[in-house]
Design a protein around this motif. Sequence first.
Motif, short mmCIF file in Angstrom:
data_model
loop_
_atom_site.label_atom_id
_atom_site.label_comp_id
_atom_site.label_asym_id
_atom_site.label_seq_id
_atom_site.Cartn_x
_atom_site.Cartn_y
_atom_site.Cartn_z
N GLU A 25 -22.58 -20.76 28.54
CA GLU A 25 -21.77 -21.06 27.21
C GLU A 25 -21.90 -22.14 26.86
OE1 GLU A 25 -17.80 -20.04 28.77
OE2 GLU A 25 -18.12 -17.79 28.71
N ARG A 33 -29.41 -20.00 19.89
CA ARG A 33 -27.84 -20.39 19.73
C ARG A 33 -27.16 -20.82 20.65
NH1 ARG A 33 -25.62 -15.97 15.19
NH2 ARG A 33 -27.25 -16.59 13.35
N GLN A 36 -26.18 -18.22 23.72
CA GLN A 36 -26.78 -17.07 23.47
C GLN A 36 -28.22 -17.04 24.08
OE1 GLN A 36 -25.57 -14.33 21.57
NE2 GLN A 36 -24.02 -15.62 21.51
N THR A 37 -28.34 -18.06 24.95
CA THR A 37 -29.73 -18.25 25.60
C THR A 37 -29.81 -17.09 26.69
OG1 THR A 37 -29.58 -20.67 25.32
CG2 THR A 37 -31.22 -19.77 27.05
#
Length: 245
Positions: A25, A33, A36-37
């Motif tokens: 997070e 993003r 979003q990894t």
Amino acid sequence: MEITGEISVGDFDNYYQKVFQEISENAEIPGFRKGQTPANIIKERVGEHYILEKAAEAAINETWPKILEEKIEQGLEIIGRPQIAITKLAKNNPLGFKIIISILPKIKLGDYKKISREIMKEETKIIAEDKEIDKMKERDRKRIESLDKIAEWEDYLKHIKKTEEELKKDWSDNALKRVKHGLILRAVANKENIRVFEQEISQKIEQMLKAVPLEEAKKLDQNRLKDYAYGIIRNEKTFQILENV
């Protein structure tokens, strides 16, 4: 005292997943993003071992206070902060750990009331011109004599597996006496269920701080100061019991 243990595979995996979620997070990786990894990219960047170490840290920090609480409930008096080491750290395995704690040994008391009564009732010649000073010196002498006689010091030495001569090599004579007398006073205080109240501690701290410059007083560790005041009050109450049996 050494305590060894394990955190189960399932429980440790829960810590691992929680830590990994937090890392995911907050990860800021170019091209993705925040939050979003993909998992495999994060593991490549931070390393699997780093995640395991963070999971182990979280697991141990939550586990060791509970273990110590159990030991305290069993009657052990723990002093100082424990030394903690990870003994096994691998994915899909239990987390192994070792905790080393220092505990106060049990001091076997003799008939301290009888011994103190005999010492305190001894007549002492007080020189008139130094009457108050001599009274204080004599009081302190009798207090020390009482402490030297009311506990079976040999039991303590057996517990720590050292002779008195070996202790003297580690500490000065005065330091050894302070430790010895401190342990005995603590044992008597526990036996007599001596209590020290917050108001007494506050008053003692206020009294002590009057002799300290304001700037120096601000630098003092309040928790240590409170512990010190507590010890002084408890010891004085213990001596009063020994002097008035």
